[in-house]
Scaffold this motif. Sequence first.
Motif, PDB file in Angstrom:
ATOM      1  N   ASN A 139       0.891  -1.199  -0.108  1.00  0.00           N
ATOM      2  CA  ASN A 139       0.200  -0.004  -0.120  1.00  0.00           C
ATOM      3  C   ASN A 139       0.992   1.305  -0.008  1.00  0.00           C
ATOM      4  N   LYS A 178       3.900   1.563  -1.321  1.00  0.00           N
ATOM      5  CA  LYS A 178       4.320   1.534  -2.633  1.00  0.00           C
ATOM      6  C   LYS A 178       3.497   2.217  -3.623  1.00  0.00           C
ATOM      7  N   ILE A 179       2.184   2.218  -3.580  1.00  0.00           N
ATOM      8  CA  ILE A 179       1.137   2.607  -4.370  1.00  0.00           C
ATOM      9  C   ILE A 179       1.099   4.229  -4.056  1.00  0.00           C
ATOM     10  N   GLU A 180       1.088   4.349  -2.625  1.00  0.00           N
ATOM     11  CA  GLU A 180       0.903   5.913  -2.327  1.00  0.00           C
ATOM     12  C   GLU A 180       2.496   6.818  -2.921  1.00  0.00           C
TER      13      GLU A 180
END
Length: 89
Positions: free
Chosen positions: A2, A4-6
């Motif tokens: 999560n 990494k996506i942010e």
Amino acid sequence: MNSKIEDLLNVAKINELIHKKELEEKNKNCLMVTLAIIGAVAAVAGIAFAVYKFLSRDCFEDLEPSDYIDDFDDDFIEFDDNGEPITED
């Protein structure tokens, strides 16, 4: 995962902001170039006008108002002995 996506979203937002700033700077530079060209043309026109005025001959300097007084009107009027104009009937 999560985080990494942010991180990717944050990087994408930062890239968009940087790209917007680059576009704004490019537009400002374009405006400055346009104004500089207009200013240069105006300066050249002003200098050309000043040189023209400086080098042009002043035609009216030698003329005096007494040169244009119409003294010929009295030559065509006939007067009698009393100073009255003679009119034809």
